[in-house]
Design a protein around this motif. Structure first.
Motif, PDB file in Angstrom:
ATOM      1  N   TYR A 141       0.838  -1.190   0.000  1.00  0.00           N
ATOM      2  CA  TYR A 141       0.000   0.000   0.000  1.00  0.00           C
ATOM      3  C   TYR A 141       0.872   1.237   0.000  1.00  0.00           C
ATOM      4  N   LEU A 142       0.261   2.352  -0.416  1.00  0.00           N
ATOM      5  CA  LEU A 142       0.901   3.660  -0.413  1.00  0.00           C
ATOM      6  C   LEU A 142       0.242   4.507   0.658  1.00  0.00           C
ATOM      7  N   MET A 143       1.069   5.210   1.425  1.00  0.00           N
ATOM      8  CA  MET A 143       0.554   6.102   2.452  1.00  0.00           C
ATOM      9  C   MET A 143       1.243   7.451   2.323  1.00  0.00           C
ATOM     10  N   GLY A 144       0.649   8.460   2.927  1.00  0.00           N
ATOM     11  CA  GLY A 144       1.211   9.793   2.838  1.00  0.00           C
ATOM     12  C   GLY A 144       2.557   9.893   3.541  1.00  0.00           C
ATOM     13  N   PHE A 145       3.422  10.737   3.018  1.00  0.00           N
ATOM     14  CA  PHE A 145       4.712  10.986   3.654  1.00  0.00           C
ATOM     15  C   PHE A 145       4.494  11.921   4.844  1.00  0.00           C
ATOM     16  N   VAL A 146       5.101  11.597   5.972  1.00  0.00           N
ATOM     17  CA  VAL A 146       4.941  12.391   7.190  1.00  0.00           C
ATOM     18  C   VAL A 146       6.197  13.219   7.425  1.00  0.00           C
ATOM     19  N   GLU A 147       6.023  14.525   7.485  1.00  0.00           N
ATOM     20  CA  GLU A 147       7.130  15.412   7.833  1.00  0.00           C
ATOM     21  C   GLU A 147       7.344  15.359   9.345  1.00  0.00           C
ATOM     22  N   GLY A 148       8.553  15.065   9.752  1.00  0.00           N
ATOM     23  CA  GLY A 148       8.817  15.008  11.169  1.00  0.00           C
ATOM     24  C   GLY A 148       9.953  14.063  11.493  1.00  0.00           C
ATOM     25  N   TRP A 149       9.967  13.565  12.727  1.00  0.00           N
ATOM     26  CA  TRP A 149      11.074  12.736  13.169  1.00  0.00           C
ATOM     27  C   TRP A 149      10.559  11.610  14.060  1.00  0.00           C
ATOM     28  N   SER A 150      11.330  10.544  14.112  1.00  0.00           N
ATOM     29  CA  SER A 150      11.011   9.390  14.939  1.00  0.00           C
ATOM     30  C   SER A 150      12.039   9.260  16.063  1.00  0.00           C
ATOM     31  N   PRO A 151      11.607   8.898  17.278  1.00  0.00           N
ATOM     32  CA  PRO A 151      12.574   8.653  18.355  1.00  0.00           C
ATOM     33  C   PRO A 151      13.407   7.393  18.122  1.00  0.00           C
ATOM     34  N   MET A 152      12.991   6.542  17.186  1.00  0.00           N
ATOM     35  CA  MET A 152      13.677   5.275  16.975  1.00  0.00           C
ATOM     36  C   MET A 152      15.082   5.507  16.428  1.00  0.00           C
TER      37      MET A 152
ATOM     38  N   TYR B  34      15.229   2.812  25.945  1.00  0.00           N
ATOM     39  CA  TYR B  34      16.079   3.209  24.827  1.00  0.00           C
ATOM     40  C   TYR B  34      16.044   4.713  24.579  1.00  0.00           C
ATOM     41  N   VAL B  35      15.227   5.444  25.356  1.00  0.00           N
ATOM     42  CA  VAL B  35      15.217   6.905  25.283  1.00  0.00           C
ATOM     43  C   VAL B  35      15.413   7.473  26.688  1.00  0.00           C
ATOM     44  N   ASP B  36      15.884   8.698  26.754  1.00  0.00           N
ATOM     45  CA  ASP B  36      16.105   9.394  28.014  1.00  0.00           C
ATOM     46  C   ASP B  36      14.770   9.938  28.507  1.00  0.00           C
ATOM     47  N   LEU B  37      14.274   9.424  29.634  1.00  0.00           N
ATOM     48  CA  LEU B  37      12.966   9.816  30.147  1.00  0.00           C
ATOM     49  C   LEU B  37      13.035  10.926  31.188  1.00  0.00           C
TER      50      LEU B  37
END
Length: 339
Positions: free
Chosen positions: A98-109, A259-262
């Motif tokens: 499937y095709l989905m919209g591109f999301v502008e932004g960032w991932s914490p991963m 895996y992230v600083d909380l």
């Protein structure tokens, strides 16, 4: 590798924008379950999500389940990727996609630090936690029947099945004893939530599976990676999110809680209160869900550990599983929740 010329012909035949223009593409991520590429045709920009050739056959069904969920979210206030088009015909590219919209932004991963300003501004960082909780609170309010998801999962008897299902799963892969498993399982068998209101579940809700808009204040851009999506109990998503959340997010050890600083994040109680306010659901029975989340996650990760071989990433699951199961059993022993 995707045959992008065939993809372009299919897009043209489907009537998508950019007809006749060449496809520019960029690999975003991928593994044994899915490959994800950014697609650009003229002024149009989207993302393709497709199982690789070596993925198990059931991923074909899985990719179409993902599509049903993101399509159902269109028109809701849940942050999500736009549903562009789906191709269930494997003859086009070898697998459904499937095709989905591109999301502008960032991932914490995959990050070692938060991006600016969240790396240094702890007050701004707190918004990331509130937004994370708000995402599944909004998801829990979606009318899944009205959105055509009445047959997506098996919400009836959801909690009646959990212990038996995951016990059978563990018995199939079992390679060692997991202290605390039996104690937590017995506790769960004897209890049920105070209420159970079925809804859409993400199934693996955590920082790794959301995207944020750039800049402050924190704004959730999209819930992503719906591989485990179903209709079940949304509060299990909440427990999945907070099962390892530190009690004191101002303490130095909060930087090593996952895996992230909380550090600077809202406390667990504040997240629960925010979820309750937005979702309209009570959270007095959250101990039940946290025991279930830790117990279930331990079993899921144990599968990876048992097949680790020389894979150091999967080998690292070994002690994590033991800690999760211990935590589930300890909470079961000390919790005052009786249902």
């Amino acid at each position: 590798m995707i045959d992008f010329q065939r993809l372009a012909r299919w897009m043209d035949d489907t009537g998508l924008p950019g007809k006749g223009a060449p496809i520019e593409h960029r690999f975003l991520s991928g593994g044994t379950q899915n490959e994800i590429y950014e697609i650009v045709r003229g002024d149009e920009r989207c993302v393709i999500r497709i199982p690789p050739p070596e993925a198990p056959a059931d991923r074909d069904e899985g990719i179409l389940r993902e599509w049903r969920i993101i399509e159902a979210l269109d028109g809701t206030d849940v942050p999500h990727t736009e549903a562009v088009a789906v191709c269930p015909d494997a003859s086009v590219l070898g697998r459904p996609f499937y095709l989905m919209g591109f999301v502008e932004g960032w991932s914490p991963m995959g990050r070692t630090t938060w991006p600016a300003p969240f790396d240094t501004d702890l007050r701004a960082r707190a918004g990331l936690g509130h937004q994370l909780a708000e995402g599944i609170a909004l998801l829990s309010k979606v009318d899944w029947r009205a959105r055509g998801l009445h047959d997506l999962g098996r919400p009836d008897g959801f909690h009646d099945r959990q212990v038996d299902r995951w016990t059978r799963f563990l018995n199939r892969i079992k390679g060692r004893e997991l202290p605390g498993f039996d104690e937590a399982a017995a506790w769960l068998r004897a209890r049920r939530p105070l209420d159970y209101i079925p809804g859409i579940m993400h199934g693996d809700y955590q920082f790794a599976n959301v995207m944020y808009r750039d800049g402050a204040p924190a704004r959730l851009a999209a819930l992503v990676d719906w591989e485990m999506g179903t209709v079940g109990d949304p509060k299990l998503d909440l427990a999945w999110m907070i099962q390892s959340w530190p009690d004191d997010t101002d303490a130095p050890e909060a930087s090593e809680a996952g895996y992230v600083d909380l550090r600077g994040m809202p406390s667990r109680d504040r997240l629960l209160a925010h979820y309750a306010e937005v979702s309209g659901r009570q959270v007095d029975d959250i101990d039940y869900y946290i025991v279930l989340a830790r117990w279930k996650l331990a079993v899921v990760l144990e599968q990876g550990y048992q097949r680790a071989g020389d894979d150091e990433t999967l080998q690292a699951f070994g002690p994590i599983v033991l800690d999760l199961m211990k935590g589930a059993a300890e909470l079961a022993e000390t919790s005052g929740y009786r249902s």
